[in-house]
Design an enzyme around this catalytic site. Structure first.
Site: not given
Ligand SMILES: *[C@@H]1O[C@H](CO)[C@@H](O)[C@H](O)[C@H]1NC(C)=O
Ligand SMILES: *[C@@H]1O[C@H](CO)[C@@H](O)[C@H](O)[C@H]1NC(C)=O
Length: 517
Positions: A33-34, A75, A79, A128, A130, A153, A244, A292-293, A323
């Site tokens: 994540d991130d 996010c 996904r 996660k 989301h 998140s 994240h 994811d980004n 992001k």
């Protein structure tokens, strides 16, 4: 006695695998994540960082994909696109779901876990989600046999011992006081299958919980004696809380790790290493690590590194370029594919690929026919993974993800080394400064081969610009027409209601599980 049974089954399975060269492969998709492109040491050896030794090893024993992109720069859309192989304009998910979201990824969408499950796979998700947490939208209704994780998140709920975030979050016990920047109405829940098992979740033990669930799942799949015929192949989708915020790393053991972000990166890498070791005991397992980004620059020292993809045209005009933006830092993500015996070791590929491709590629590798009633935007990348083929996407679109324009619109286009922006915009940088949204007609076009920092657009008068602009404009019109005439387009319901928040005890101020202690 149990161990003895396990042993015989190991031997039997080994023999079956040899006798059935067509046995379906196992898949482990690890989604960080991130995370920043520059966070993977192997992407920038000249920096001499030592934060990701296990991922570096996976790259050395597998394939590093250097031009791989998350399907969106935020996010939920990223996904949703990964699981459906479709742009948000088709699958309906163009921005993030909230704690109080009543729905999620439209039920008319088909996920690859659903298709693999139907084809006989055991499917587990850890991490996660989301994509909607209520009833039919939850992971166990979207293709997963097993689920353990957080519904959104890790900063979308309070905890008793918050980790590192900016601004700093207060613990749940002080609920009621003002706390800018931290969501606090509901404790962060941990969900297993369809039930809340912990609320508020202890962020400091989450990595350990994920790691033991993941390795247990892999080992059980390996040794499962209840399956009568061949070994049941498995899919594990491991969507990490790392990187994240809030970060909650253990105190570093290694004196070279001096900051919170690096300690957290090392913790993530250890988790990846543990999953790799467990998988190494199973035959025929593909591990695909990606993000994811890009990094959340607003979080300053708790944000990752974009490496050389600095989006300078934007940053020189103010704001961040990672992001939520369609600058490279927003979606070019560190990616490694590892499959001993199948993916050639110690190789890299600069094929233009996307998280959209995971859907068609896994179906192809598992020899599952993709659904015929919908258009998919991802491509089958199996020849790139297995046979060193170079042809990735001829065109790849980066959807607006909050920094500019309407969510989900396709106004940034990659074609070979060229990248065109019909709109630009900045995310909030460290300190909160942002830039203006700007429309571009004619579009800005950068040459990423010579200008990876996206600093100086091509001169409009040049033949190179003219040719690229024409090609890109034509393809963009074609795609928008294709989407406009697509009868399988879904619409997501983004309505929210406080009662839709996952809550252990609705009578409690932060939904704390009173009976579970
Ligand atoms: C979750 O579901 C799996 C598979 O469907 C089942 O084996 C497991 O016992 C369930 N766990 C809980 C805590 O309900
Ligand atoms: C991997 O490739 C690099 C660069 O080509 C080389 O320096 C390194 O020794 C190789 N590693 C292994 C384990 O073969």
């Amino acid at each position: 006695l149990h161990d003895l049974n396990y042993c015989t089954s190991v031997i039997k399975h080994k023999k079956e695998d040899v006798n059935h060269p067509n046995a379906k492969p196992n898949f482990i998709i690890i989604l960080a994540d991130d995370i920043g492109w520059g966070d993977l040491d192997a992407n920038q050896p000249e920096e001499k960082a030592n934060n990701t030794p296990y991922l570096n090893l996976m790259a050395e024993q597998g394939l590093r994909l250097t031009d791989f992109h998350s399907p969106a720069s935020t996010c939920s859309p990223s996904r949703a696109a990964l699981l459906t192989g479709r742009y948000g304009l088709r699958n309906g998910v163009t921005h993030n779901f909230a704690v109080g979201s009543e729905a999620g990824l439209p039920l008319s969408e088909v996920t690859f876990p659903q298709l693999l499950q139907k084809a006989g796979y055991y499917t587990a998700m850890i991490g996660k989600w989301h994509l909607g947490h209520n009833g039919p939208y939850s992971p166990t209704n979207r293709g997963f046999d097993y689920y353990l994780g957080i519904p959104y998140s890790n900063d979308m709920g309070c905890t008793d011992t918050p980790g590192y975030d900016l601004p700093h979050c207060l613990p749940c016990v002080t609920y009621g006081s003002a706390r800018a920047g931290c969501y606090s109405k509901v404790g962060l829940p941990l969900i297993e299958n369809r039930s809340i098992v912990e609320q508020p979740l202890d962020l400091w033990t989450l990595t350990e919980q994920y790691q033991s669930a993941a390795t247990r799942m892999i080992r059980n799949a390996r040794y499962d004696t209840s399956v009568k015929t061949n070994r049941q192949p498995y899919l594990l989708y491991l969507a990490l809380a790392h990187m994240h915020v809030p970060l909650a790393p253990p105190p570093p053991q290694d004196a070279t790790i001096t900051d919170v972000y690096s300690a957290s990166l090392r913790e993530m890498d250890n988790l990846v290493g543990a999953v790799k070791s467990a998988a190494d005991e199973t035959d025929n397992t593909l591990i695909w690590f990606t993000g994811d980004n890009g990094p959340w620059e607003l979080k300053c020292q708790y944000a990752g590194s974009v490496g050389p993809f600095k989006g300078k045209w934007q940053t020189s005009r103010g704001g961040g370029s990672a992001k939520r933006t369609t600058w490279e830092g927003g979606h070019r993500v560190p990616t490694v594919a590892y499959w001993p015996g199948r993916i050639p070791a110690n190789t890299t590929s600069s094929a233009l690929l996307s998280g959209l491709d995971i859907f068609p590629t896994l179906l192809s590798l598992a020899r599952v026919t993709p659904p015929s009633d919908r258009r998919v935007d991802g491509i089958d990348a199996s020849n790139i993974l297995l046979h060193g083929e170079e042809a990735g996407h001829e065109f790849l679109f980066h959807p607006n993800s909050g920094a500019a324009g309407r969510f989900g619109d396709l106004q940034t286009v990659r074609a070979g080394k060229h990248k065109a922006f019909y709109i630009t915009g900045a995310a909030e940088a460290c300190g909160g400064a942002s830039g203006r949204q700007q429309l571009h007609d004619p579009p800005l076009i950068f040459d990423l081969e010579h200008d990876e920092a996206e600093e100086t657009p091509l001169q409009v008068q040049t033949p190179e610009y003219q040719a690229a602009a024409l090609r890109i404009a034509r393809r963009r019109e074609e795609l928008l027409w294709d989407i406009a005439t697509d009868e399988s387009v879904s619409t997501a319901d983004y309505s929210t209601d406080d009662s839709a928040a996952p809550c252990c005890d609705p009578g409690h101020a932060v939904c704390r599980c009173s009976t579970l202690g």
